[in-house]
Every structure is written in structure tokens, then in C-alpha cells.
Write a protein that holds these residues in place. Sequence first.
Motif, PDB file in Angstrom:
ATOM      1  N   TYR A 138       0.832  -1.205   0.000  1.00  0.00           N
ATOM      2  CA  TYR A 138       0.000   0.000   0.000  1.00  0.00           C
ATOM      3  C   TYR A 138       0.870   1.259   0.000  1.00  0.00           C
ATOM      4  O   TYR A 138       0.577   2.221  -0.707  1.00  0.00           O
ATOM      5  CB  TYR A 138      -0.934   0.017   1.206  1.00  0.00           C
ATOM      6  N   ASN A 144       2.045   1.948  -3.344  1.00  0.00           N
ATOM      7  CA  ASN A 144       0.993   2.592  -4.121  1.00  0.00           C
ATOM      8  C   ASN A 144       0.988   4.106  -3.903  1.00  0.00           C
ATOM      9  O   ASN A 144       0.829   4.893  -4.839  1.00  0.00           O
ATOM     10  CB  ASN A 144      -0.362   2.006  -3.750  1.00  0.00           C
ATOM     11  N   ARG A 145       1.177   4.519  -2.649  1.00  0.00           N
ATOM     12  CA  ARG A 145       1.236   5.962  -2.356  1.00  0.00           C
ATOM     13  C   ARG A 145       2.435   6.604  -3.065  1.00  0.00           C
ATOM     14  O   ARG A 145       2.334   7.718  -3.593  1.00  0.00           O
ATOM     15  CB  ARG A 145       1.375   6.185  -0.852  1.00  0.00           C
ATOM     16  N   GLY A 157       3.809   5.541  -5.792  1.00  0.00           N
ATOM     17  CA  GLY A 157       3.475   5.599  -7.218  1.00  0.00           C
ATOM     18  C   GLY A 157       2.589   6.787  -7.551  1.00  0.00           C
ATOM     19  O   GLY A 157       2.740   7.413  -8.613  1.00  0.00           O
ATOM     20  N   GLN A 158       1.644   7.100  -6.660  1.00  0.00           N
ATOM     21  CA  GLN A 158       0.808   8.270  -6.892  1.00  0.00           C
ATOM     22  C   GLN A 158       1.647   9.544  -6.893  1.00  0.00           C
ATOM     23  O   GLN A 158       1.489  10.408  -7.769  1.00  0.00           O
ATOM     24  CB  GLN A 158      -0.281   8.376  -5.828  1.00  0.00           C
ATOM     25  N   THR A 210       3.680  10.114 -10.092  1.00  0.00           N
ATOM     26  CA  THR A 210       2.946  10.491 -11.303  1.00  0.00           C
ATOM     27  C   THR A 210       2.068  11.724 -11.118  1.00  0.00           C
ATOM     28  O   THR A 210       1.288  12.069 -11.997  1.00  0.00           O
ATOM     29  CB  THR A 210       2.069   9.316 -11.766  1.00  0.00           C
ATOM     30  N   ASP A 221      -1.998  13.566 -15.573  1.00  0.00           N
ATOM     31  CA  ASP A 221      -2.569  13.976 -14.286  1.00  0.00           C
ATOM     32  C   ASP A 221      -2.834  15.475 -14.253  1.00  0.00           C
ATOM     33  O   ASP A 221      -3.786  15.926 -13.603  1.00  0.00           O
ATOM     34  CB  ASP A 221      -1.639  13.589 -13.138  1.00  0.00           C
ATOM     35  N   HIS A 231      -6.624  12.059  -8.379  1.00  0.00           N
ATOM     36  CA  HIS A 231      -5.601  11.229  -9.009  1.00  0.00           C
ATOM     37  C   HIS A 231      -6.113   9.789  -9.063  1.00  0.00           C
ATOM     38  O   HIS A 231      -6.739   9.302  -8.111  1.00  0.00           O
ATOM     39  CB  HIS A 231      -4.296  11.315  -8.205  1.00  0.00           C
ATOM     40  N   GLY A 255      -4.762   7.086  -8.537  1.00  0.00           N
ATOM     41  CA  GLY A 255      -4.257   6.225  -7.460  1.00  0.00           C
ATOM     42  C   GLY A 255      -4.759   6.605  -6.090  1.00  0.00           C
ATOM     43  O   GLY A 255      -4.395   5.973  -5.097  1.00  0.00           O
ATOM     44  N   TRP A 288      -8.533  -0.586  -2.247  1.00  0.00           N
ATOM     45  CA  TRP A 288      -7.517  -0.802  -3.272  1.00  0.00           C
ATOM     46  C   TRP A 288      -7.281  -2.292  -3.477  1.00  0.00           C
ATOM     47  O   TRP A 288      -7.144  -3.052  -2.521  1.00  0.00           O
ATOM     48  CB  TRP A 288      -6.215  -0.109  -2.855  1.00  0.00           C
ATOM     49  N   GLY A 338      -4.759  -3.722  -5.332  1.00  0.00           N
ATOM     50  CA  GLY A 338      -3.431  -4.027  -5.869  1.00  0.00           C
ATOM     51  C   GLY A 338      -2.510  -4.759  -4.930  1.00  0.00           C
ATOM     52  O   GLY A 338      -1.361  -5.013  -5.272  1.00  0.00           O
TER      53      GLY A 338
END
Length: 549
Positions: free
Chosen positions: A136, A139-140, A142-143, A146, A520, A530, A532, A539, A541
Motif C-alpha cells: 500500500y 501505491n502511495r 506511485g501516486q 505520477t 494527471d 488522481h 491512485g 484498493w 493491488g
Amino acid sequence: MVEVAVLGGGVGGLSAAHELAERGVSVTVYESGDRMGGKARSFPGPCSSCATPLPAEHGFRFFPGFYQHVTDTMSRIPFDDGSVLDNLVETTEVLQASAERQWTMSTNVPTTIGGFRTATSNLFGGPEVSGDEKAYFLNRIGQLLTCSEERLAGELDEVSWWEFIDADRMSHKYRQNLAYGLSQSFVALQPRRASTRTMGRIYLQLLQGMFDESKESDLVLNGPTSDVWIDPWTTYLESLGVDFRPNTPVTAIESDGEVVTGVRVDDGGTERTITAEYYVVGLPLGVLESLLTPELEAAAPSVAGVSHLDEAWMNGIQFYLEEDVDLVHGHGIYYDSPWAITTISQRQFWDGYDFDDHEGVEGILSVCVSNWNDPGIVYDKPARECTRDEIKTEVLAQLERHLAADRGVGFSADLVRDWCLDPAITFGEDGTVDGNREPLFINSVGSLKHRPEPATAAENLTVATDYARTNSELACMESANEAARRAVNAILARSDWSAEPCRLWQLTLPRSIEGLQRVDELIYRGGFPHPGAVSPTVWSGYSALRSLF
């Protein structure tokens, strides 16, 4: 000739003086203390057990790979047959420890898939954080990677790092190792207060340094800071004609509401007004705030915002050891330390420093205390409420709790022969802490709009500090140096002085994500979140990324 008064002799002030003097500008630096360098300087420590004073630091120096401005300046400071830049050496490891275990992370770029997985796992909390929570957190990241600059400034500057990574919904170890971790220990950012814009940008830079072969992730100096950087710097600037005025604090900045008309200084107990064509403010945040007047705010409205900015404490304590203890070839992070301590064992890096003058001292352990507000484990009091001796005892106890020999690297308080606490920490009549003369600016939620521009609206006033607006963003030496360059460029443009402007760099990320950032930008302009930006409860993923850990 253009005459410039630089107010403050820290890294920002010295950087401005450097750029101006190399361009033939007349510079005078007014500094309140007896030594130049601000929080970066070192100073004489105790000498009760040796022939000469031991070296002491405000806190250990840390030069991550994204530093470009300050290292460029260092490359232009002569030292022996080279430059001060040659005095930076690379670390190779980070020791990470909790109250239950220790593990070591290499700072070298991994070359295998297994090495990449290990490095990523260690960066994201180590063996104490679950795979789901690491996934998780990734994932943050990755946000952030981008996000467009517009979203970072318009949306994420108003969100705390704690909220962004959903720390309240996660385990204690997630909060301790990931929410705090690097943020509080290395860069004095408090996760509950820090802006996600700032924390995210710097976190990405630190991560990039770990995986980019073209960058060194962690450089340190090979001797006491003043010996191998600040003193050679001031010597070089004096050779260029810079006039240094130590022990000359600024007491007032006078203005007619349009420009600065003069600056009041305390020159050996005598108040006098100094004048120059241009003024560069390199003063600490609290000092500038105390000097604000309605006239100054009218002339330079952006400086009025400093009264809305926040500070935190990050100060050092040195332990001088009867036996050298390397601990690790780099920094140590202690996740369960309530005072958020970090360490570095100096002797292994100070290869040019002569310890022969210090009988009985074989090593120096530098410790930074980054949390002065939470209770410790010995006295159940925050550092802000302790005496000098209680701070020493508490820090040693927290070190011993993390460094038990049966879990790997061992450390004992019995090794300590002498010690020195940063003199910026002051004590009252009852012996407990009553202040800090050198706190750090922190980029709290919503702070971007309050930070002054290096080139203010007042024609003859600029700001060269780590709380000015810069690309470097963080309250650090790099940001102070960049602000100084922007301040100098404004003076050059406004004075029509014939000289090349100072070079500036941008923070960089992999070019491969530029397209996603542009997408974005369109999404953000349309008023949408966003892609993500989802909570851990929805989530899906986890399973895809969990295998990384």
C-alpha cells in the motif's frame, strides 16, 4: 562598485557572499555569533580529558544525491591541491534498529532482482512491516511519482504526510517505521505536520538516490565541518575581499515602506546603522519574524508570511568514546526511539583528523535528536523538560535499548569518556531546557503560500534562507544555497551589473513518467482525483505488489 550587506553568516549568507564576490561585488557579512556557518558549523567541544578541545557539531552533516547547488559551490572552494568537494566521502550502509531487532541496508544500487527486492523491503519498513502494508505504501509512492506539479502545489500542500499514507489505519510498526522513519530522523519533518508536497518530493529524491547509479545516495564529510568546509570557505571568501563581521547581530531592518533604508546592528555593544545598495537576508526564521515592521511588510509583502511558518528542533549530542565503535558504515536509524535519534560513528570517515591530541578518546558517536516533544524511556519526560544530564542519560538508554550485542551491533554507555550537547539548547535557572537558539523551519501543511520569494518586491531586498521558495524545497543546506543563488541573480538583474547569473538546477525524476504527469495535469484541471487516490480498504493491488516483498 555595487555594495551588498549580507545579514547572517549561515550557509545561505555565505553562499550569497560567494556568488557575489566571485562576480566582483563588494560584500560585508554581519553574523550574530563568533563563528560563520550557522547550523552547519562545528565548534570546540569539551577538553577536560585531553590536551585540545574535542570537535563538536550542531548535528551530523548529510549530503544526499539530489544536492547539486551546494556541492557545486563546494567544488569552487580551494582545499589543499583540490577543492572542499573532495572532502565528501560515500557511506555504504544504513543501520536500522528497533527495540527487538537490527538489520542493515546497503546504500549501493542493487544489481540483481533479489537485491532490488531486499533494498525495497528495507526501505519500506524492513522485516517488521507486513507485505500488504508495504504494498500500500508503494501505491502511495506511485501516486506521488505520477502527480503533476499543479496537483502537488494546489492539493497535496494542504494534506499532511500522515494523512496521505493513511497512518492512522495501519499498524504501529507501519506508523513507526514508515510514517516516521526517514521523514523525522533524517530531514526533521514531522509526519503529522509535514506537507505531502514537500515530504513526497524529498522522499522520491531519496529513493531515486538509492536506485540511480549516477547519484551517490549518502555522502558525509571526512572531518569536522568547520575544519574541512566552513573555515576553508571563509578563508577563500576573504581572499576575494569579503568583509566578515562576527558578533554583530542585526537588531532592526529599517524601511520607508518601499525599500530598505538601513539596517541596525549591535557592534560590540554599540547600536549603529549600516547602509548598502542591496541587502541579503540570511537570518533564521525566528529572527526575521522578530524584525518585521509594518513598513518592511509594505515594502516586501512576501516576508510577512514568515510569521505563519513553523519550526521544529533537531539538535546534536556527541559522545567521545574510550573505544571506537563503528556501528555501521553510515547512519543509524532507531525506529522505536521516542526521541527519533539517528547516529553516525565519525572516526571511520574522519580519515584526516588527528586523534592523538585527545588522550583516551578513540571514537566519536554523533547523535541527532529529532523529537523533543515525546516522553523518553528513563524519566518519562520529553527532552524539552529535561536537564542537560537527563538528556545525556536518556539518549544513551535509547541507544542501548536498540543496540544490544545479542541482536547484532552492540553499544554500552560505559564506553563514554566525555560528551557535548549542542549549545543552541539553553537551560533555565531550574536546570531544565528553556529554549533553542537554532530551531529548523519545517514545511508544514499549507506553508508554501507563506514562504517568501528570494527576490522580494522591495527593489534592494532579497532572501537567502532555507525557508525561501526554492526547487530544493526542504529546509536544508541545498535549499539555502539555491535561495542564495536566486537572490544574487535578482541583485545582478536589478543593478545591471555585468556578470553571468548563477546556475540553477531542478529536482529531476525519471523521464519515463513525464507523460503520466501531463495526464494527471489534465485530470487535475478537470477537477478529478488522481487515479491512485484510493483508500487501503478498497484498493485491489495488494496481491500484485505483495510479491515484491
